[in-house]
Design a protein around this motif. Sequence first.
Motif, PDB file in Angstrom:
ATOM      1  N   ALA A  72       0.857  -1.186   0.000  1.00 30.85           N
ATOM      2  CA  ALA A  72       0.000   0.000   0.000  1.00 30.85           C
ATOM      3  C   ALA A  72       0.892   1.233   0.000  1.00 30.85           C
ATOM      4  O   ALA A  72       1.665   1.446   0.921  1.00 30.85           O
ATOM      5  N   VAL A  73       0.793   2.031  -1.046  1.00 32.66           N
ATOM      6  CA  VAL A  73       1.647   3.211  -1.227  1.00 32.66           C
ATOM      7  C   VAL A  73       0.888   4.459  -0.803  1.00 32.66           C
ATOM      8  O   VAL A  73      -0.157   4.784  -1.368  1.00 32.66           O
ATOM      9  N   GLY A  74       1.409   5.154   0.188  1.00 33.66           N
ATOM     10  CA  GLY A  74       0.813   6.413   0.634  1.00 33.66           C
ATOM     11  C   GLY A  74      -0.236   6.226   1.714  1.00 33.66           C
ATOM     12  O   GLY A  74      -0.572   5.111   2.110  1.00 33.66           O
ATOM     13  N   ASN A  75      -0.750   7.336   2.184  1.00 35.66           N
ATOM     14  CA  ASN A  75      -1.732   7.319   3.267  1.00 35.66           C
ATOM     15  C   ASN A  75      -3.114   6.863   2.819  1.00 35.66           C
ATOM     16  O   ASN A  75      -3.869   6.317   3.613  1.00 35.66           O
ATOM     17  N   CYS A  76      -3.477   7.107   1.576  1.00 32.02           N
ATOM     18  CA  CYS A  76      -4.847   6.830   1.126  1.00 32.02           C
ATOM     19  C   CYS A  76      -5.274   5.370   1.268  1.00 32.02           C
ATOM     20  O   CYS A  76      -6.347   5.103   1.800  1.00 32.02           O
ATOM     21  N   PRO A  77      -4.485   4.394   0.803  1.00 32.84           N
ATOM     22  CA  PRO A  77      -4.952   3.021   0.975  1.00 32.84           C
ATOM     23  C   PRO A  77      -4.925   2.558   2.434  1.00 32.84           C
ATOM     24  O   PRO A  77      -5.500   1.541   2.770  1.00 32.84           O
ATOM     25  N   GLN A  78      -4.262   3.321   3.284  1.00 33.55           N
ATOM     26  CA  GLN A  78      -4.179   2.946   4.692  1.00 33.55           C
ATOM     27  C   GLN A  78      -5.266   3.593   5.542  1.00 33.55           C
ATOM     28  O   GLN A  78      -5.773   2.982   6.481  1.00 33.55           O
ATOM     29  N   SER A  79      -5.618   4.848   5.214  1.00 36.29           N
ATOM     30  CA  SER A  79      -6.574   5.559   6.066  1.00 36.29           C
ATOM     31  C   SER A  79      -7.628   6.345   5.286  1.00 36.29           C
ATOM     32  O   SER A  79      -8.551   6.872   5.888  1.00 36.29           O
ATOM     33  N   GLY A  80      -7.481   6.448   3.982  1.00 33.97           N
ATOM     34  CA  GLY A  80      -8.373   7.291   3.191  1.00 33.97           C
ATOM     35  C   GLY A  80      -7.913   8.731   3.171  1.00 33.97           C
ATOM     36  O   GLY A  80      -8.340   9.521   2.333  1.00 33.97           O
ATOM     37  N   ASP A  81      -7.040   9.101   4.123  1.00 30.50           N
ATOM     38  CA  ASP A  81      -6.434  10.429   4.248  1.00 30.50           C
ATOM     39  C   ASP A  81      -7.466  11.543   4.054  1.00 30.50           C
ATOM     40  O   ASP A  81      -8.510  11.516   4.697  1.00 30.50           O
ATOM     41  N   VAL A  82      -7.227  12.500   3.195  1.00 30.37           N
ATOM     42  CA  VAL A  82      -8.118  13.656   3.044  1.00 30.37           C
ATOM     43  C   VAL A  82      -9.443  13.293   2.385  1.00 30.37           C
ATOM     44  O   VAL A  82     -10.389  14.072   2.431  1.00 30.37           O
ATOM     45  N   PHE A  83      -9.534  12.109   1.784  1.00 28.76           N
ATOM     46  CA  PHE A  83     -10.755  11.706   1.098  1.00 28.76           C
ATOM     47  C   PHE A  83     -11.741  10.991   2.013  1.00 28.76           C
ATOM     48  O   PHE A  83     -12.884  10.776   1.652  1.00 28.76           O
ATOM     49  N   ALA A  84     -11.293  10.584   3.191  1.00 24.47           N
ATOM     50  CA  ALA A  84     -12.157   9.851   4.117  1.00 24.47           C
ATOM     51  C   ALA A  84     -13.122  10.802   4.807  1.00 24.47           C
ATOM     52  O   ALA A  84     -12.713  11.774   5.428  1.00 24.47           O
ATOM     53  N   GLN A  85     -14.401  10.522   4.653  1.00 21.72           N
ATOM     54  CA  GLN A  85     -15.447  11.304   5.309  1.00 21.72           C
ATOM     55  C   GLN A  85     -16.509  10.343   5.813  1.00 21.72           C
ATOM     56  O   GLN A  85     -16.736   9.286   5.225  1.00 21.72           O
ATOM     57  N   GLU A  86     -17.146  10.729   6.882  1.00 24.45           N
ATOM     58  CA  GLU A  86     -18.248   9.918   7.414  1.00 24.45           C
ATOM     59  C   GLU A  86     -19.343   9.799   6.357  1.00 24.45           C
ATOM     60  O   GLU A  86     -19.832  10.803   5.845  1.00 24.45           O
ATOM     61  N   GLY A  87     -19.700   8.576   5.988  1.00 23.85           N
ATOM     62  CA  GLY A  87     -20.746   8.362   4.997  1.00 23.85           C
ATOM     63  C   GLY A  87     -20.321   8.664   3.567  1.00 23.85           C
ATOM     64  O   GLY A  87     -21.158   8.762   2.683  1.00 23.85           O
ATOM     65  N   GLY A  88     -19.007   8.807   3.322  1.00 21.91           N
ATOM     66  CA  GLY A  88     -18.520   9.127   1.983  1.00 21.91           C
ATOM     67  C   GLY A  88     -18.382   7.902   1.104  1.00 21.91           C
ATOM     68  O   GLY A  88     -18.799   6.798   1.455  1.00 21.91           O
ATOM     69  N   HIS A  89     -17.773   8.099  -0.042  1.00 18.05           N
ATOM     70  CA  HIS A  89     -17.619   7.024  -1.020  1.00 18.05           C
ATOM     71  C   HIS A  89     -16.212   6.448  -1.043  1.00 18.05           C
ATOM     72  O   HIS A  89     -15.853   5.750  -1.977  1.00 18.05           O
ATOM     73  N   VAL A  90     -15.407   6.762  -0.020  1.00 11.50           N
ATOM     74  CA  VAL A  90     -14.056   6.228   0.090  1.00 11.50           C
ATOM     75  C   VAL A  90     -14.035   5.271   1.270  1.00 11.50           C
ATOM     76  O   VAL A  90     -14.524   5.591   2.354  1.00 11.50           O
ATOM     77  N   HIS A  91     -13.489   4.084   1.023  1.00 12.37           N
ATOM     78  CA  HIS A  91     -13.467   3.042   2.051  1.00 12.37           C
ATOM     79  C   HIS A  91     -12.019   2.713   2.391  1.00 12.37           C
ATOM     80  O   HIS A  91     -11.244   2.363   1.514  1.00 12.37           O
ATOM     81  N   ALA A  92     -11.676   2.853   3.639  1.00 10.51           N
ATOM     82  CA  ALA A  92     -10.311   2.591   4.074  1.00 10.51           C
ATOM     83  C   ALA A  92     -10.370   1.826   5.388  1.00 10.51           C
ATOM     84  O   ALA A  92     -11.341   1.938   6.125  1.00 10.51           O
ATOM     85  N   PRO A  93      -9.373   1.065   5.652  1.00  7.72           N
ATOM     86  CA  PRO A  93      -8.170   0.795   4.871  1.00  7.72           C
ATOM     87  C   PRO A  93      -8.405  -0.285   3.813  1.00  7.72           C
ATOM     88  O   PRO A  93      -9.370  -1.042   3.890  1.00  7.72           O
ATOM     89  N   ALA A  94      -7.481  -0.363   2.871  1.00  7.09           N
ATOM     90  CA  ALA A  94      -7.570  -1.373   1.813  1.00  7.09           C
ATOM     91  C   ALA A  94      -7.451  -2.781   2.391  1.00  7.09           C
ATOM     92  O   ALA A  94      -7.950  -3.736   1.804  1.00  7.09           O
ATOM     93  N   SER A  95      -6.830  -2.887   3.555  1.00  9.28           N
ATOM     94  CA  SER A  95      -6.665  -4.204   4.187  1.00  9.28           C
ATOM     95  C   SER A  95      -8.003  -4.795   4.632  1.00  9.28           C
ATOM     96  O   SER A  95      -8.072  -5.968   4.986  1.00  9.28           O
TER      97      SER A  95
END
Length: 149
Positions: A87-110
Motif C-alpha cells: 500500500a503506497v501512501g496514506n490513502c490506501p491505509q486511512s483514506g487520508d483527506v478523502f475519508a469522510q463519514e458516509g462518503g464514497h471512500v473506504h479505508a483501509p484497503a486491508s
Amino acid sequence: MLDAVKDAVRKSSIHVCIVNCGGCNGCDVEVVALLSPRYDLEQYGIYVQNNPREADVLLLTGAVTEQWIHNLKRVYDKAPEPKIVVAVGNCPQSGDVFAQEGGHVHAPASNFIPVDAAIPGCPPRPSEILEAILSVGPQAIADRGREEK
C-alpha cells in the motif's frame, strides 16, 4: 520454449503491477519517477507489468473508492501466488483527506485484501517505495521457487 524463457527471467526479477483505486494520483507520480534515469527501477531487476496475472507485487495507490471495492478483490484474485501487496501512501491505509463519514471512500484497503507492506506519506518518496518493493519482492520470488518444487 517461450514459457521456459519467461520462467527463467521471472525467477530472478520482480514484476510489479500498479493498481490505482482512486485519489489524487500523487503516489502514481512518485511511482512513475522510479522509471526515470535517476532511480532506474530496472537496474534492481524490477519491471512494471500492466497485467496482474504476471505480477509478483501489487502496488496499491489511492483511496479505495466505492467502484473499486469489488474490482480490487478481482484484481487481487488474478495475481499468482504468492500474492504480495504494498500500500503506497496514506490513502490506501486511512483514506487520508478523502475519508469522510458516509462518503464514497473506504479505508483501509486491508479490509478488502491482505496488505503485506505499507508506506506512509502523502506522497511517499520514490526511494521509500523502492525500499518497500525490495523488502518484500525477494520473498515472493523465494516463495515461488518453493511452490514449484
